[in-house]
Scaffold this motif. Sequence first.
Motif, PDB file in Angstrom:
ATOM      1  N   PRO A 222       0.861  -1.312  -0.066  1.00 27.27           N
ATOM      2  CA  PRO A 222       0.206  -0.096  -0.010  1.00 27.27           C
ATOM      3  C   PRO A 222       0.586   1.218  -0.042  1.00 27.27           C
ATOM      4  CG  PRO A 222      -0.084  -1.054   2.324  1.00 27.27           C
ATOM      5  CD  PRO A 222       0.615  -1.917   1.074  1.00 27.27           C
ATOM      6  N   THR A 223       0.377   2.169  -0.721  1.00 27.30           N
ATOM      7  CA  THR A 223       1.129   3.702  -0.683  1.00 27.30           C
ATOM      8  C   THR A 223       1.027   4.336   0.586  1.00 27.30           C
ATOM      9  OG1 THR A 223       0.965   3.669  -3.254  1.00 27.30           O
ATOM     10  CG2 THR A 223       1.363   5.779  -1.925  1.00 27.30           C
ATOM     11  N   PRO A 224       2.022   4.576   0.983  1.00 28.06           N
ATOM     12  CA  PRO A 224       1.831   5.209   2.397  1.00 28.06           C
ATOM     13  C   PRO A 224       0.971   6.616   2.455  1.00 28.06           C
ATOM     14  CG  PRO A 224       4.183   5.645   1.812  1.00 28.06           C
ATOM     15  CD  PRO A 224       3.439   4.752   0.847  1.00 28.06           C
ATOM     16  N   LEU A 225       0.295   7.050   3.479  1.00 28.02           N
ATOM     17  CA  LEU A 225      -0.258   8.476   3.409  1.00 28.02           C
ATOM     18  C   LEU A 225       1.043   9.263   3.703  1.00 28.02           C
ATOM     19  CD1 LEU A 225      -3.223   7.950   5.997  1.00 28.02           C
ATOM     20  CD2 LEU A 225      -3.448   8.217   3.406  1.00 28.02           C
ATOM     21  N   LEU A 226       0.659  10.612   3.268  1.00 29.21           N
ATOM     22  CA  LEU A 226       1.573  11.510   3.321  1.00 29.21           C
ATOM     23  C   LEU A 226       1.096  12.626   4.261  1.00 29.21           C
ATOM     24  CD1 LEU A 226       2.353  11.858  -0.427  1.00 29.21           C
ATOM     25  CD2 LEU A 226       3.830  10.593   0.803  1.00 29.21           C
ATOM     26  N   LEU A 227       2.112  13.115   4.964  1.00 29.95           N
ATOM     27  CA  LEU A 227       1.554  14.002   5.968  1.00 29.95           C
ATOM     28  C   LEU A 227       2.830  15.206   5.957  1.00 29.95           C
ATOM     29  CD1 LEU A 227       0.301  14.958   8.684  1.00 29.95           C
ATOM     30  CD2 LEU A 227       1.767  13.507   9.938  1.00 29.95           C
ATOM     31  N   GLY A 228       2.015  16.418   6.017  1.00 25.70           N
ATOM     32  CA  GLY A 228       2.959  17.436   5.978  1.00 25.70           C
ATOM     33  C   GLY A 228       2.431  18.615   7.322  1.00 25.70           C
ATOM     34  N   VAL A 229       3.374  19.032   8.111  1.00 27.01           N
ATOM     35  CA  VAL A 229       3.170  19.587   9.271  1.00 27.01           C
ATOM     36  C   VAL A 229       3.846  20.988   9.347  1.00 27.01           C
ATOM     37  CG1 VAL A 229       3.099  19.561  11.851  1.00 27.01           C
ATOM     38  CG2 VAL A 229       2.670  17.505  10.587  1.00 27.01           C
ATOM     39  N   ASP A 230       3.040  21.908   9.426  1.00 29.92           N
ATOM     40  CA  ASP A 230       3.551  23.378  10.055  1.00 29.92           C
ATOM     41  C   ASP A 230       3.453  23.443  11.369  1.00 29.92           C
ATOM     42  OD1 ASP A 230       4.591  26.077   9.220  1.00 29.92           O
ATOM     43  OD2 ASP A 230       2.488  26.499  10.029  1.00 29.92           O
ATOM     44  N   PHE A 231       4.617  23.359  11.856  1.00 29.20           N
ATOM     45  CA  PHE A 231       4.667  23.289  13.303  1.00 29.20           C
ATOM     46  C   PHE A 231       4.714  24.582  14.161  1.00 29.20           C
ATOM     47  CE2 PHE A 231       6.674  22.278  17.578  1.00 29.20           C
ATOM     48  CZ  PHE A 231       6.042  21.364  17.930  1.00 29.20           C
ATOM     49  N   SER A 232       4.351  24.690  15.354  1.00 24.48           N
ATOM     50  CA  SER A 232       4.123  25.944  16.361  1.00 24.48           C
ATOM     51  C   SER A 232       4.725  25.230  17.625  1.00 24.48           C
ATOM     52  CB  SER A 232       2.939  26.725  16.483  1.00 24.48           C
ATOM     53  OG  SER A 232       2.978  27.647  17.391  1.00 24.48           O
TER      54      SER A 232
END
Length: 286
Positions: free
Chosen positions: A13-23
């Motif tokens: 399965p293709t992994p989900l992708l996550l992008g995080v703009d952190f504070s």
Amino acid sequence: MSASPALPDPALPTPLLLGVDFSSAPRPAKPIVAAWGRRSGAVLKLDSIEALPSLEAFEALLRTPGPWVGGFDLPFGLPRELVEHLGWPTDWPTLIHHYAGLSRDQIRETFAAFCAARPVGAKFAHRACDGPAGSSPSMKWVNPPVAFMLHAGVPRLRAAGVHLHGLQAGDEQRVALESYPGLLARELLGSRSYKSDDKAKQTPERLIARKDLVEALEQGRSRLGLRLKLSHAQRDALVADASGDRLDAVLCMVQAGWASTQPNFGLPARLDPLEGWIVSAVPADA
């Protein structure tokens, strides 16, 4: 450092992708922003964007079952020069444990004293990735306070048991990589600014820059070779966010999408296991 993984098996399965703009100090008015998506060939589809108003919500996000690959906009390491000068542990897990035990006041005072003893123009120590990525030194405690972002974020990544590739082994179904949206934004916009938290600086020029940046991502004009697929509503929401937080989360997701297709997640073979590396930055000697 763990062994380089092979290219993804198309049968898996293709992994989900996550992008995080952190504070480091999230609140409802200025939350951590997380963008979720998925890749199909050279196309990245944005699924959803979440606003996380607290560090506890960030911890819950990290517990999301995999497989996923995430790009996180916060430094994962400190400059080796700084660490050795201070006599801090040079083993990454032990260093992060030590760093997490300091207060923000202690960090600020220690780093300020280090800078005060150095000549003008060379106040800060830098990681090897700072030059290629164009990123702020991870010891900087103001504008932006990335030293505090490391302090708030990386111990939580470790506690969540995610796989911090090249730094610390963990659950390989949840892979966390250091990302920097400014690296990809500058490739597509040059020196044009596209965001500001200051309402007085949320100008028509920055609005146009966000439109141009989104268009470039949709057309796949970056060297990462990926095209972003958005709905009309998603496109409008990214352009309308004058703070740029949603767009930064998406840029991190795109970088994670590229990394998910690369051997070793695109990280250099000679990565410093104390400093870490920003995904998709090209080493100076490459």
